[in-house]
Design an enzyme around this catalytic site. Structure first.
Site, short mmCIF file in Angstrom:
data_model
loop_
_atom_site.label_atom_id
_atom_site.label_comp_id
_atom_site.label_asym_id
_atom_site.label_seq_id
_atom_site.Cartn_x
_atom_site.Cartn_y
_atom_site.Cartn_z
N GLY A 1 5.22 -3.86 -8.67
CA GLY A 1 4.26 -2.77 -8.47
C GLY A 1 4.54 -2.01 -7.19
N SER B 1 -7.44 -9.87 -3.40
CA SER B 1 -8.46 -8.86 -3.06
C SER B 1 -9.69 -9.57 -2.51
CB SER B 1 -8.84 -8.10 -4.33
OG SER B 1 -10.05 -7.38 -4.13
N TYR C 1 -11.48 -8.81 -12.87
CA TYR C 1 -10.62 -8.61 -11.69
C TYR C 1 -10.87 -9.72 -10.65
CZ TYR C 1 -8.56 -5.83 -7.82
OH TYR C 1 -7.82 -5.37 -6.76
N ALA D 1 -9.23 -12.89 -11.82
CA ALA D 1 -7.76 -12.84 -11.68
C ALA D 1 -7.37 -13.00 -10.21
CB ALA D 1 -7.23 -11.52 -12.23
N ILE E 1 -8.96 -0.05 0.23
CA ILE E 1 -7.75 0.60 0.75
C ILE E 1 -7.54 1.94 0.03
CG2 ILE E 1 -5.25 0.32 1.14
CD1 ILE E 1 -7.00 -1.86 2.54
P1 NDP Z 1 -2.11 1.50 -7.39
O1 NDP Z 1 -2.84 1.77 -8.65
O2 NDP Z 1 -2.00 2.55 -6.35
O3 NDP Z 1 -0.61 0.99 -7.74
C1 NDP Z 1 -0.42 -0.03 -8.68
C2 NDP Z 1 1.05 -0.33 -8.78
O4 NDP Z 1 1.21 -1.43 -9.69
C3 NDP Z 1 1.85 0.82 -9.36
O5 NDP Z 1 3.14 0.79 -8.78
C4 NDP Z 1 1.91 0.47 -10.84
O6 NDP Z 1 3.02 1.04 -11.54
C5 NDP Z 1 2.06 -1.04 -10.75
N1 NDP Z 1 1.66 -1.72 -11.99
C6 NDP Z 1 0.45 -1.72 -12.58
N2 NDP Z 1 0.48 -2.49 -13.68
C7 NDP Z 1 1.75 -2.98 -13.78
C8 NDP Z 1 2.40 -3.82 -14.69
N3 NDP Z 1 1.78 -4.35 -15.76
N4 NDP Z 1 3.70 -4.13 -14.47
C9 NDP Z 1 4.35 -3.63 -13.41
N5 NDP Z 1 3.78 -2.82 -12.50
C10 NDP Z 1 2.50 -2.49 -12.69
O7 NDP Z 1 -2.79 0.19 -6.82
P2 NDP Z 1 -2.97 -0.32 -5.32
O8 NDP Z 1 -1.77 -0.03 -4.53
O9 NDP Z 1 -4.29 0.13 -4.86
O10 NDP Z 1 -3.07 -1.88 -5.57
C11 NDP Z 1 -1.98 -2.74 -5.32
C12 NDP Z 1 -2.47 -4.18 -5.35
O11 NDP Z 1 -3.44 -4.34 -4.35
C13 NDP Z 1 -3.13 -4.55 -6.66
O12 NDP Z 1 -2.79 -5.87 -6.99
C14 NDP Z 1 -4.60 -4.40 -6.35
O13 NDP Z 1 -5.37 -5.20 -7.20
C15 NDP Z 1 -4.63 -4.86 -4.91
N6 NDP Z 1 -5.77 -4.38 -4.15
C16 NDP Z 1 -6.01 -3.04 -3.97
C17 NDP Z 1 -7.09 -2.64 -3.21
C18 NDP Z 1 -7.42 -1.20 -2.97
O14 NDP Z 1 -8.50 -0.93 -2.41
N7 NDP Z 1 -6.57 -0.26 -3.33
C19 NDP Z 1 -8.00 -3.62 -2.60
C20 NDP Z 1 -7.64 -4.99 -2.85
C21 NDP Z 1 -6.57 -5.33 -3.59
P3 NDP Z 1 2.77 2.35 -12.50
O15 NDP Z 1 2.25 3.43 -11.64
O16 NDP Z 1 4.12 2.63 -13.07
O17 NDP Z 1 1.77 1.89 -13.52
#
Ligand code: NDP
Length: 246
Positions: free
Chosen positions: A11, A141, A154, A157, A187
């Site tokens: 990701g 998270s 969520y 998980a 974030i």
């Molecule tokens: P974004 O939605 O900005 O980015 C998600 C990323 O994960 C993208 O690169 C996306 O690729 C990729 N992705 C999603 N599903 C898949 C999959 N099945 N296989 C491979 N890649 C995948 O999310 P964030 O950056 O905000 O979140 C990143 C992590 O941080 C997550 O695990 C989230 O749960 C966690 N998090 C985020 C918070 C927040 O406030 N933003 C707070 C706490 C935790 P594509 O675009 O190609 O789908």
């Protein structure tokens, strides 16, 4: 040519994962990162890194697909060299109150957020254990630590990741391989862009610093935990949330 500083980020094309890819690249790592659907975001990052002279590859891999993840890891080790540090950032949300939560939402969130971490860790673990070196940092998270209404899937998980990584740290410890969890609060990324203003305000009121965090702030922590500067840190859950709930 293979390097001895190779990082793998699931990701990594957007949000926190993207910031981690950039930070690791600036720290001197060759980086491979995965995405699921947004090829444009992935290739723009790949290009940015190439312009900086960094060896990088963006790979379309659904982390829920065990075989695809295994193949990605094996190909990386062959083409880039031994993976020194792995970061699992791929994640999605599909919120709903429990009473109306469709099984599909439950399954999708568990498959990507929890199975995805299992798949990456399973694939990188054996080579790291054989080499007696390496580190894994999984993005959980605050929802997994404290629970969040409307996010039973969520939260489950993300809590699952914590139990998984704590167990794995104990399995890996003897081989000198470390595994930790980073649990961010609110974030600024596309994931939180969709929050309604009222929900955002309510959450900000619960944050001591009264602002959202940035992906770069999380990436700094992730890079630290993955580095030798964190050599005595394993099995830990490090929260980064600006004083959430205080
Ligand atoms: P974004 O939605 O900005 O980015 C998600 C990323 O994960 C993208 O690169 C996306 O690729 C990729 N992705 C999603 N599903 C898949 C999959 N099945 N296989 C491979 N890649 C995948 O999310 P964030 O950056 O905000 O979140 C990143 C992590 O941080 C997550 O695990 C989230 O749960 C966690 N998090 C985020 C918070 C927040 O406030 N933003 C707070 C706490 C935790 P594509 O675009 O190609 O789908």
């Amino acid at each position: 040519m293979t390097g001895d500083r190779v990082a793998l980020v699931s990701g990594g094309s957007r949000g926190i994962g993207r910031a981690c890819v950039r930070k690791l690249a600036l720290d001197g790592f060759d980086v491979t990162f995965s995405y699921r659907s947004d090829a444009e975001a992935a290739s723009s990052l790949e290009k940015e890194l190439a312009e900086l002279g960094v060896r990088a590859s963006a790979v379309r891999v659904d982390v829920a697909d065990h075989a695809a993840v295994t193949e990605w890891v094996q190909r990386t080790e062959k083409e880039f060299g031994p993976i020194r540090t792995a970061v699992t950032s791929a994640g999605i949300t599909a919120d709903a109150p429990l009473v109306t939560m469709a099984h599909e939402k439950w399954n999708d969130v568990l498959r990507t957020n929890l199975d995805g971490v299992f798949h990456v860790c399973k694939a990188v673990a054996f080579p790291m254990m054989k080499r007696k070196s390496g580190s894994i940092t999984a993005i959980s998270s605050v929802s997994g630590v404290y629970g969040n209404a409307g996010q039973t899937n969520y939260s489950a998980a993300k809590a699952g990741i914590i139990g998984f990584i704590k167990a794995l740290a104990k399995e890996f410890g003897r081989a000198g391989v470390r595994a930790n969890v980073v649990a961010p609060g609110l974030i600024e990324t596309a994931m939180t862009d969709v929050l309604p203003d009222q929900a955002r305000k309510k959450m900000l009121d619960q944050i001591a610093l009264r602002r959202m965090g940035t992906a770069d702030e999380v990436a700094d922590l992730v890079a630290f935990l993955g580095s030798d500067r964190a050599a005595y840190i394993t099995g830990s859950v490090v929260e980064i949330h600006g004083g959430f709930g205080t």
